[in-house]
Design an enzyme around this catalytic site. Structure first.
Site, PDB file in Angstrom:
ATOM      1  N   LYS A 219       0.819  -1.212   0.000  1.00 50.14           N
ATOM      2  CA  LYS A 219       0.000   0.000   0.000  1.00 50.14           C
ATOM      3  C   LYS A 219       0.857   1.267   0.000  1.00 50.14           C
ATOM      4  O   LYS A 219       0.414   2.318  -0.440  1.00 50.14           O
ATOM      5  CB  LYS A 219      -0.963  -0.025   1.172  1.00 50.14           C
ATOM      6  CG  LYS A 219      -1.976  -1.148   1.011  1.00 50.14           C
ATOM      7  CD  LYS A 219      -3.146  -1.081   1.938  1.00 50.14           C
ATOM      8  CE  LYS A 219      -4.196  -2.138   1.602  1.00 50.14           C
ATOM      9  NZ  LYS A 219      -3.705  -3.524   1.715  1.00 50.14           N
TER      10      LYS A 219
HETATM   11  C1  LIG Z   1      -4.287  -4.692   1.026  1.00 50.97           C
HETATM   12  C2  LIG Z   1      -3.442  -5.901   0.880  1.00 50.97           C
HETATM   13  C3  LIG Z   1      -3.735  -6.922  -0.060  1.00 50.97           C
HETATM   14  C4  LIG Z   1      -4.984  -6.896  -0.930  1.00 50.97           C
HETATM   15  O1  LIG Z   1      -4.918  -5.923  -1.942  1.00 50.97           O
HETATM   16  P1  LIG Z   1      -6.260  -5.481  -2.708  1.00 50.97           P
HETATM   17  O2  LIG Z   1      -5.851  -4.338  -3.558  1.00 50.97           O
HETATM   18  O3  LIG Z   1      -7.226  -5.079  -1.629  1.00 50.97           O
HETATM   19  O4  LIG Z   1      -6.749  -6.648  -3.497  1.00 50.97           O
HETATM   20  C5  LIG Z   1      -2.854  -7.980  -0.181  1.00 50.97           C
HETATM   21  N1  LIG Z   1      -1.758  -8.075   0.606  1.00 50.97           N
HETATM   22  C6  LIG Z   1      -1.446  -7.137   1.530  1.00 50.97           C
HETATM   23  C7  LIG Z   1      -0.235  -7.315   2.366  1.00 50.97           C
HETATM   24  C8  LIG Z   1      -2.261  -6.017   1.699  1.00 50.97           C
HETATM   25  O5  LIG Z   1      -1.949  -5.090   2.628  1.00 50.97           O
END
Ligand SMILES: *Cc1c(COP(=O)(O)O)cnc(C)c1O
Length: 482
Positions: free
Chosen positions: A115
């Site tokens: 993120k």
């Molecule tokens: C948010 C997240 C995901 C999922 O990503 P999306 O865009 O919601 O599909 C996968 N792995 C980690 C570590 C995350 O923080």
């Protein structure tokens, strides 16, 4: 590029600028913004990307989406600032696991998860646009751990922003808590609420529902459906593709998926001309997406806690963007399907949409025991520790290679650092993964947090007292709650 809402029923939908889309997050009609039309990169465009540093690739790709609001030199400055502090020079390095399989490491940012790649840029885009308009916003959000720390890290020390993140006291991991409480910045506030994550979400909704507060503090959210996040995530697919020989050589990706944001970005990269052969989705036991792709049935189930908590999601909010495409960009049909989904718990069957979705994606569900086996297996094979989310991707990637073959390399996305989920990694490998050196002192740093009761009056009072601006500088647009 202009954007439209996935729920606009008009034959000639209204279009919005990137700047509007960035600040609004959600459309007034409750829909999500999508590009009106995507360009296809030509041979010359691909040549300018080859061998370039990540920040430069990012600026060039972002300029396709945000060129109306930011010129290329400005974008370059912002991407260099956003990615300059990542712990790896390549920002999103590729690591080869075996002959066909690669890992794309997306966890070298400040909070150890993918993120950061979007939010580090988003914080700067917000700040730049607001400064230009002479405005200030107060961001409020609820977190069960991951998004809150990434948002605090992205918004800290930005003049045009204050940020308040509510988390459930005693219900986040120590690493997650420290990532929030060791942010030492006058504009960033971690609030430990005496309640659950659901309480935190309800409190944030109540803050947005308080019209006076909303107006006075210009409340906003950096929510997961903001299109700017999707655009920023397109970059690493393009960069990885170019590094592995695109556009001349096809490749496949496998994405550990929760809200469908990350994998939707891959879908857009493919629309821009990246030759993606297979696009595989890995889910944990919360496998609504995998079930849909297998059977055409998208029906809600209760959330099951898993070893990959960032994917413990029932309803993938970004799926609406794909649905808009599957339903031939008919906003009225999307709105009707989603209303029915909310009322009945199941998306109305639509054979044609399902067949199209299956041509675009394949889905695999990976339960906790398979996740642990995959972590153990990769450790035995390579000596590397991978986190549970990344393990879901690796497991699904191997199954996709076995079942569907595909041409060229297969890239599994590593979305979190193993030290972010040390218990599961230790359980699988017998070794506790250490924090990267740059973060190790976090465990000794002073924590700053405010503990507040699960009480809207107390929360609102605290936010009012600590937000640095208390007058809105323009009429309040709709900004979509968290
Ligand atoms: C948010 C997240 C995901 C999922 O990503 P999306 O865009 O919601 O599909 C996968 N792995 C980690 C570590 C995350 O923080």
């Amino acid at each position: 590029m202009r954007y439209l809402s996935t729920r606009d029923p008009r034959p000639q939908p209204e279009t919005r600028s990137f700047e509007d889309v960035l600040l609004a997050g959600l459309a007034e009609d409750g829909g999500l913004f999508v590009p009106e039309r995507l360009p296809v990169l030509d041979a010359e465009a691909w040549r300018t990307l080859a061998g370039r540093p990540y920040a430069e690739v990012a600026a060039r790709i972002l300029s396709l989406f945000a060129g109306d609001a930011f010129d290329l030199p400005e974008l370059s400055q912002l991407t260099e600032a956003a990615y300059g502090e990542f712990r790896h020079g390549a920002v999103a390095p590729l690591v080869q696991l075996d002959e066909r399989l690669w890992l794309l490491e997306l966890f070298h940012g400040p909070t150890l998860a993918f993120k950061d790649l979007a939010l580090q840029l988003l914080g700067r885009l917000f700040d730049t646009v607001l400064a230009r308009r002479g405005e200030h916003v107060t961001i409020v959000g609820a977190t069960s751990g991951d998004t809150g720390s990434a948002a605090l890290a992205a918004c800290r020390d930005r003049d045009a922003l204050d940020i308040f993140v509510l988390y459930p006291q005693g219900r986040v991991s120590e690493v997650q808590r420290r990532q929030m409480t060791t942010v030492d910045a006058a504009n960033a506030h971690a609030i430990a609420v005496e309640g659950t994550f659901d309480d935190c979400q309800d409190l944030v909704k109540a803050l947005f529902a308080d019209t006076a507060l909303r107006r006075d503090l210009n409340l906003s959210a950096v929510n997961s459906i903001n299109f700017a996040r999707i655009a920023a995530q397109v970059v690493y697919y393009i960069a990885a593709g170019v590094a592995l020989g695109a556009p001349g050589r096809p490749l496949s990706f496998c994405v550990p998926t929760g809200n469908f944001g990350n994998v939707y970005s891959a879908h857009l990269a493919r629309a821009l001309g990246l030759p993606i052969d297979l696009l595989a989705i890995g889910t944990n036991a919360n496998d609504i997406l995998a079930r849909y792709l297998t059977s055409g049935d998208m029906s809600m189930a209760t959330v099951i806690p898993s070893l990959s908590p960032s994917m413990d999601i029932q309803v993938s909010s970004n799926f609406e963007r794909l649905l808009f495409e599957l339903k031939a960009e008919n906003g009225a049909a999307v709105a009707a399907a989603l209303q029915s989904f909310r009322q009945t718990g199941a998306l109305p069957a639509d054979e044609q949409s399902w067949r199209r979705a299956r041509e675009m994606f394949t889905g695999y569900s990976v339960d906790d025991s398979a996740t642990l086996e995959t972590i153990a297996d990769i450790y035995r094979q390579t000596g590397m520790q991978i986190d549970p989310h990344s393990a879901v991707a690796v497991n699904a990637a191997r199954r996709a290679l076995n079942r569907d073959g595909g041409t060229g390399p297969m890239v599994a996305l590593a979305t979190a650092h193993p030290a972010k989920f040390p218990d599961a990694v230790e359980q699988a490998t017998g070794v506790r993964p250490p924090l990267p050196p740059a973060l190790a002192d976090m465990m000794e740093q002073r924590e700053r947090m405010t503990v507040l009761p699960n009480d809207i009056a107390a929360i609102a009072k605290f936010v009012r007292a600590h937000a640095r601006r208390t007058r809105s500088s323009r009429p309040q647009p709709h900004r979509g709650a968290a």
